[in-house]
Design a protein around this motif. Structure first.
Motif, mmCIF file in Angstrom:
data_model
loop_
_atom_site.group_PDB
_atom_site.id
_atom_site.type_symbol
_atom_site.label_atom_id
_atom_site.label_comp_id
_atom_site.label_asym_id
_atom_site.label_seq_id
_atom_site.Cartn_x
_atom_site.Cartn_y
_atom_site.Cartn_z
ATOM 1 N N GLN A 12 -5.851 -7.645 5.652
ATOM 2 C CA GLN A 12 -4.845 -6.679 5.206
ATOM 3 C C GLN A 12 -4.363 -5.841 6.378
ATOM 4 O O GLN A 12 -5.154 -5.366 7.175
ATOM 5 N N CYS A 13 -3.043 -5.657 6.460
ATOM 6 C CA CYS A 13 -2.440 -4.755 7.440
ATOM 7 C C CYS A 13 -1.438 -3.862 6.705
ATOM 8 O O CYS A 13 -0.502 -4.376 6.091
ATOM 9 N N LEU A 14 -1.635 -2.565 6.755
ATOM 10 C CA LEU A 14 -0.698 -1.623 6.155
ATOM 11 C C LEU A 14 0.093 -0.938 7.272
ATOM 12 O O LEU A 14 -0.492 -0.340 8.172
ATOM 13 N N LEU A 15 1.403 -1.061 7.207
ATOM 14 C CA LEU A 15 2.264 -0.527 8.265
ATOM 15 C C LEU A 15 3.297 0.432 7.689
ATOM 16 O O LEU A 15 3.614 0.375 6.506
ATOM 17 N N SER A 16 3.814 1.296 8.551
ATOM 18 C CA SER A 16 4.925 2.179 8.194
ATOM 19 C C SER A 16 6.045 1.976 9.206
ATOM 20 O O SER A 16 5.802 1.527 10.332
ATOM 21 N N TYR A 17 7.263 2.327 8.829
ATOM 22 C CA TYR A 17 8.384 2.153 9.743
ATOM 23 C C TYR A 17 8.186 2.944 11.024
ATOM 24 O O TYR A 17 8.615 2.523 12.099
ATOM 25 N N SER A 18 7.527 4.080 10.932
ATOM 26 C CA SER A 18 7.302 4.906 12.136
ATOM 27 C C SER A 18 6.460 4.165 13.173
ATOM 28 O O SER A 18 6.551 4.437 14.372
ATOM 29 N N ASP A 19 5.647 3.194 12.722
ATOM 30 C CA ASP A 19 4.832 2.412 13.663
ATOM 31 C C ASP A 19 5.707 1.614 14.630
ATOM 32 O O ASP A 19 5.279 1.305 15.743
ATOM 33 N N PHE A 20 6.909 1.282 14.198
ATOM 34 C CA PHE A 20 7.783 0.465 15.045
ATOM 35 C C PHE A 20 8.592 1.309 16.026
ATOM 36 O O PHE A 20 9.294 0.770 16.872
ATOM 37 N N GLU A 21 8.470 2.621 15.894
ATOM 38 C CA GLU A 21 9.214 3.520 16.787
ATOM 39 C C GLU A 21 8.398 3.924 18.009
ATOM 40 O O GLU A 21 8.931 4.500 18.950
ATOM 41 N N LYS A 22 7.102 3.626 17.985
ATOM 42 C CA LYS A 22 6.236 4.014 19.101
ATOM 43 C C LYS A 22 5.787 2.772 19.844
ATOM 44 O O LYS A 22 5.270 1.820 19.234
ATOM 45 N N GLU A 23 5.956 2.790 21.153
ATOM 46 C CA GLU A 23 5.643 1.608 21.961
ATOM 47 C C GLU A 23 4.171 1.212 21.839
ATOM 48 O O GLU A 23 3.853 0.032 21.677
ATOM 49 N N GLN A 24 3.266 2.201 21.874
ATOM 50 C CA GLN A 24 1.842 1.871 21.810
ATOM 51 C C GLN A 24 1.479 1.283 20.450
ATOM 52 O O GLN A 24 0.686 0.335 20.372
ATOM 53 N N SER A 25 2.075 1.807 19.391
ATOM 54 C CA SER A 25 1.820 1.251 18.050
ATOM 55 C C SER A 25 2.303 -0.191 17.966
ATOM 56 O O SER A 25 1.632 -1.054 17.384
ATOM 57 N N GLN A 26 3.457 -0.465 18.535
ATOM 58 C CA GLN A 26 3.982 -1.837 18.537
ATOM 59 C C GLN A 26 3.015 -2.783 19.252
ATOM 60 O O GLN A 26 2.736 -3.892 18.770
ATOM 61 N N ILE A 27 2.517 -2.345 20.396
ATOM 62 C CA ILE A 27 1.563 -3.168 21.156
ATOM 63 C C ILE A 27 0.304 -3.418 20.331
ATOM 64 O O ILE A 27 -0.208 -4.545 20.264
ATOM 65 N N ASN A 28 -0.179 -2.362 19.673
ATOM 66 C CA ASN A 28 -1.401 -2.484 18.861
ATOM 67 C C ASN A 28 -1.206 -3.465 17.704
ATOM 68 O O ASN A 28 -2.080 -4.298 17.419
ATOM 69 N N ILE A 29 -0.063 -3.352 17.015
ATOM 70 C CA ILE A 29 0.235 -4.256 15.893
ATOM 71 C C ILE A 29 0.262 -5.703 16.385
ATOM 72 O O ILE A 29 -0.368 -6.599 15.801
ATOM 73 N N LYS A 30 1.003 -5.921 17.461
ATOM 74 C CA LYS A 30 1.162 -7.280 18.005
ATOM 75 C C LYS A 30 -0.185 -7.866 18.417
ATOM 76 O O LYS A 30 -0.518 -9.005 18.061
#
Length: 255
Positions: free
Chosen positions: A98-116
């Motif tokens: 399970q992965c729960l994400l929010s749109y704000s996660d895509f606005e932060k570079e570090q969050s994007q890296i972590n998700i990927k």
């Protein structure tokens, strides 16, 4: 040989088969198709349906805003939804996460890296990430788009080969054919502005998106050089049939 990567977005109407409860049969159908394709394809799933899952079990008393009730239902329904996926997929030899994400996660570079990084590790170890919006803290999916935009942003971030949107129609129909009650699918298109002229504003019974949000999702995917396929998920074998070009669906290509 490198596997092709598909991001499969499953709308609420597909998961419920247009009823008032989650269809285990539909989840099994999806799992069976993924199992048969796993030698050549890897899958990431973006799934709606948490609120629909909760409505099977509870009716909440409330005095507050309707949106807060829906957030509470999502909180109750998400574990049930994941359990149904886990049970049905496990019987087919598939493992889920399970992965729960929010749109704000895509606005932060570090969050994007972590998700990927996290999703790449899961996929490399044969786990299928099942993504939903974190509805208890965010209201975007509840208010707009039925996870279509979330699916497109995730597809772009993970550089998938196909964004596969399962809905309850055979893709996008021409406006004239709908008026004449003889729906005709637009099978392939490159110019998204042409599609936008063909859609109506109607939304489906469980989903919150309608075709407008799917076109917005396809726009995000197209900019990332990803094809979007809008396919009727109510049909059995809809993934297999689309890959073999056996069914009617809308393919939105990139330039």
């Amino acid at each position: 040989m490198k596997k092709k990567r598909i991001l499969l977005k499953i709308g609420s109407n597909t998961l419920t088969k247009e009823t008032n409860h989650i269809s285990r049969g539909k989840i099994e159908d999806i799992g069976r198709q993924i199992a048969s394709l796993k030698e050549d394809y890897e899958f990431i799933i973006v799934s709606s349906g948490a609120i629909a899952a909760a409505k099977q079990f509870v009716k909440l008393e409330h005095n507050g805003e309707e949106i807060n009730v829906k957030q509470a239902l999502a909180s109750i329904g998400q574990p049930h939804l994941m359990r149904i996926f886990q049970e049905n997929f496990r019987e087919l030899g598939l493992f889920t996460s399970q992965c729960l994400l929010s749109y704000s996660d895509f606005e932060k570079e570090q969050s994007q890296i972590n998700i990927k990084n996290t999703i790449n590790v899961l996929v490399a170890n044969n786990f299928i990430p099942i993504i939903n919006e974190n509805d208890t803290v965010s209201t975007d999916e509840i208010k707009f788009g039925d996870n279509d935009k979330l699916a497109a942003l995730t597809a772009a971030l993970l550089q998938v080969d196909i964004l596969f949107i399962a809905t309850n129609t055979d893709g996008i129909y021409t406006k004239d054919s709908i008026k004449n009650s003889t729906p005709k699918t637009i099978t392939s298109v490159n110019d998204i502005s042409h599609l936008a002229k063909e859609i109506s504003d109607e939304k489906s019974s469980h989903g919150t998106g309608g075709m407008q949000s799917k076109i917005e999702a396809a726009t995000i995917a197209q900019k990332a050089n990803i094809e979007t396929w809008i396919v009727n998920g109510l049909n059995d074998n809809f993934i297999l049939d689309a890959l073999k070009n056996k069914n009617n669906f809308t393919k939105i290509t990139y330039k």
